[in-house]
Structure formats: C-alpha cells, structure tokens
Design an enzyme around this catalytic site. Sequence first.
Site, PDB file in Angstrom:
ATOM      1  CG  HIS A 196     -31.531  -9.305  -1.347  1.00 28.80           C
ATOM      2  ND1 HIS A 196     -32.541  -8.399  -1.557  1.00 28.80           N
ATOM      3  CD2 HIS A 196     -31.741  -9.801  -0.108  1.00 28.80           C
ATOM      4  CE1 HIS A 196     -33.321  -8.338  -0.492  1.00 28.80           C
ATOM      5  NE2 HIS A 196     -32.858  -9.191   0.403  1.00 28.80           N
TER       6      HIS A 196
ATOM      7  CG  ASP B  82     -33.386  -7.002  -4.551  1.00 27.16           C
ATOM      8  OD1 ASP B  82     -32.773  -8.053  -4.809  1.00 27.16           O
ATOM      9  OD2 ASP B  82     -33.645  -6.640  -3.386  1.00 27.16           O
TER      10      ASP B  82
ATOM     11  N   GLY C 287     -35.155 -11.578   6.771  1.00 29.47           N
ATOM     12  CA  GLY C 287     -35.955 -12.769   6.523  1.00 29.47           C
ATOM     13  C   GLY C 287     -37.294 -12.441   5.899  1.00 29.47           C
TER      14      GLY C 287
ATOM     15  CB  SER D 249     -35.699 -10.017   1.886  1.00 30.18           C
ATOM     16  OG  SER D 249     -35.080  -8.947   2.531  1.00 30.18           O
TER      17      SER D 249
ATOM     18  N   GLY E 226     -35.412   7.056 -24.390  1.00 29.57           N
ATOM     19  CA  GLY E 226     -34.187   7.734 -24.812  1.00 29.57           C
ATOM     20  C   GLY E 226     -34.064   9.171 -24.377  1.00 29.57           C
ATOM     21  CB  VAL E 227     -35.338  11.617 -22.359  1.00 31.80           C
ATOM     22  CG1 VAL E 227     -36.028  11.874 -23.663  1.00 31.80           C
ATOM     23  CG2 VAL E 227     -36.272  10.972 -21.354  1.00 31.80           C
TER      24      VAL E 227
END
Length: 491
Positions: A130, A160, A234, A236, A294-295
């Site tokens: 982001h 992210d 900031g 982040s 695959g569950v």
Amino acid sequence: MRRPDSSRFFSLPVADTIRHMVVMGCLGGFLLVFAVAGSATAQAVKEVPGSRAEIQYSFAPLVRKVGPAVVNIYARAEVTERRASPLFDDPFFRRFFGDVFPGEARKRTAQSLGSGVIMREDGLVVTNYHVIKGADEITVVLSDRREFDAKILLEEERTDLAVLKIETEGENLPYLAIRDSDELEVGDLVLAIGNPFGVGQTVTSGIVSALARTALGITDYSFFIQTDAAINPGNSGGALISMDGRLVGVNTAIYSNQKGSGGSVGIGFAVPSNMVSTILDGVEKGNVVRPWIGVSGQTMTPDLAEQFGLPRPVGVAVTDVYPDGPAANAGIRIGDVILKVSDREIVDEQALRYRVATRPLGSEAQIEILRGGTHQTIDVPMRAPLTQPEPDLTDMRGQHPMLGAQVANLSPAFALEHGLDDMSRGVVVLKVARRSPAARVGLRPGDVVLKINDDTIDMVSKLEPALMSAKNAWRISIRREGQVLTTEIKG
C-alpha cells in the site's frame, strides 16, 4: 526513596545482630554458589530483570547496527481529477443531472510516504504494497540521506508486501538478516524502526503483545504479530527487530481511536518475517507460488468443539475438499478437524492458510486431524495450485442476457491469481461491460454461473450453446458470496 529506620536496627541486642549478620553472610555465600552453579542453565532461560542495574539498559548498540538498513520511501503518482463549478455540488442539480457536468479534468501529483527494509546488500528492499500502490516514481532515501530511484520487482496485494530494487553501482549496502518469526514469544522485546509522519528515522521499543492475530481482514493471509511499540503513519513498511538484530516482521497497520486518522494507541501489527521470506523467494523465481492443499472449512466454535469432543474451541472443521488436490489425495475428508500443521496449532481458517502458505514447496507437512474421535497424522505434500482446466477466457457475444460479460473457467491457480475463491469450480464472470445486457440483468464480477435453464454449466464451452438454445426465456442460476441466486429473463 524511603530510607531504613536506623534506630530500629541498632535497638537489637548486639548478640542477635551478630548472629543475624553471620546467617545472612552464609546465606549470601550459598546464593552465590547456587548462582554460579546454575549460570549455564540461566543463560538459556528468559528471566525478568531482578535489580535496578539490570533494567538500566540501552538499545543504542543495536540501533547503530540495524538502523542503516531501514530506509524511507517516497512514492509519487499522477492522478486525474475533475474540478466543477460549486453550482453543480448543489443537491438539486445532483438529483436531476447527476454527473452530466463533470467539470474540467486536472492532473496533480499525489505523494505517499512510508518505510522499507534493505534485505540484500545489492539493494533489494521490502516494503508494504500500500506504500507504493499505483506509483509512477519511487525514491528510496537511506539513513545517510542519499537518494536512489527504485523500480518495482514484485508487488502482492494479498500479503500487502512489495519488493523494490535500487541500483547501487556495485556498492554493498547494509542489510538485515531474517529471523524465524515462529521463534517469537509474547513478552519478547522488539524495536520498530521507520519514518512516522515524515519526521525522519525514528526508533520505538515495546514488546510482542500477541502472536497469530488473524481476525483483522487486512490481507488475504491475515496472520500478524501484535506489538505495543509506537507505530504511526509513515512506519508502514518499516522493520520490527528482535534483540539479536534480525528482522521478525514488517510493520503494516495500527489501530487508531480516530477511525484511522489518529496516531498510535499501542496496538500495531506486523507481517511475520516468514511471510516476507516467501515473497523474497518469489523474486528469485520470478513470481510468488505458494503451496496449496485444497481444503476449506469452518473455524471451531464452542458449540462445534463440544460436538466433536474437543476440550476447547481450536481447529478447523473441513467442509470442502478439492477433487484431486493434495489434501484429497493424501486422505483428508469432509468432516475431519484439522488441529495442527507441522506441530503448529491451528486456531482458525486464516491460521491454516498461513501455515500452508509459508511451508516450502515440494516439502511435506504433517497435518494432525481428529476423525471419529481419534487423532491421526497425515503427510500432505506441499504443491502448487492446480492449473487445470485452462481458463478459456471468452467475451460473450450473441443475442442473450450475458452479452457484454467476460467469463473464464476456474482453476485454483487462476482463482488465486484473480483474488477469487480457490475452492470454486465452474465458470466465473470476470468483467461486465457498462450498459450491456449482462449489466442490466445484474451480473457482477466474481459471480459463478451454475445453470442456464436445465443445463449445468461447468465449462465455458457449455455456456454459449446453452444460452443460444433458449427460446426467448432464460433462467440463470449463479453463486455469489456463498448464496445461490436465480433470475428469469424474458426475451
């Protein structure tokens, strides 16, 4: 500080005082011997400080070591906005004319500020997605104030996270080593380093408040380290550092008491370093491919736990198993309760997704399940998502209600790539043209077409013939957000 009362001490008889001193001296000698004998054990045990001297520490040596590897990131993007006369903001005009008078288009430069971490000496930088989302230009500023242009190597909205590259012209930069985030414990000391509010590099300290925070909805793989180290806008993309100077997380989000506009209230979240490792591996391979078994299932509730005979509500009750997927082939069935993945407890479905996604491709995970009241361990291979059937991307044409829709066959790999449910099978709507027949009947991106009249639709190749064979009447069934919806359209 309160001083001891000397008059009370000297009022004791002399003999008693001497005996008291001898006993205390012997006790002190015993404690000293005990401390020396147990020093090897004490080094391996985390202890609460026991004296004033022990809590008079400084993080300065650690900050000098790791600070140069944390950078500031400035991202710029050119955006177009329309400026209309204030007259057209009047509710009267909006009600009758809407946006018929959009005003003059203007371009402006939008800027965002964040932090990043150098992960390789040749200039590989990890930050939050982001922070650089939609950026046209990215500048990385080192702690010594030197500036470099950066390019995006990889960006992944689902976690992210993003990876940037700066050209160092052969210069080796300081970088951070990664620590296994599963080694962290609640109460461990950590440092958060970043650039809050653009004031420059700042260091804050705190402890790990909680691990495996999952019910946040910040990313598709919601599994966060919570800390009370002060984190603000900031920060982040900045580093969460353990006391050995290694990266344990990338600071990502905070809780605020002002609906996101306020500062830190002591609740910050970081993406664990184990997830960062997966995206760095993706850079080496050219794209990020995570294991998939695959569950899907339901997080255990107190009522469900009682029904399954569990002492507390942990685990995931399996509600769907993808045919021919790794879990199905290994023997996992609907109705099983997944309790652990490679000895890591599974508290909910998000934790299950994270534990699978951070395992190495090609390895095997030991999955502990509860089946019929009996605990079992099943070895499940960590494989890439299935790529079959082929997408067969198709723009619908012809005289029918789905004209203007773009559709494709769903496979787990295709679904994950487009942010869709990886357990869905069939034909998915990807786009709907404005003012098209598909838009008028209410189709939306993400809808899965189930039936056209009495024809079951499981492939794109069956969709158009079913639509064209109808005689001016179509009954269309779709699945949307877990619900089956049916509408009838007359020609």
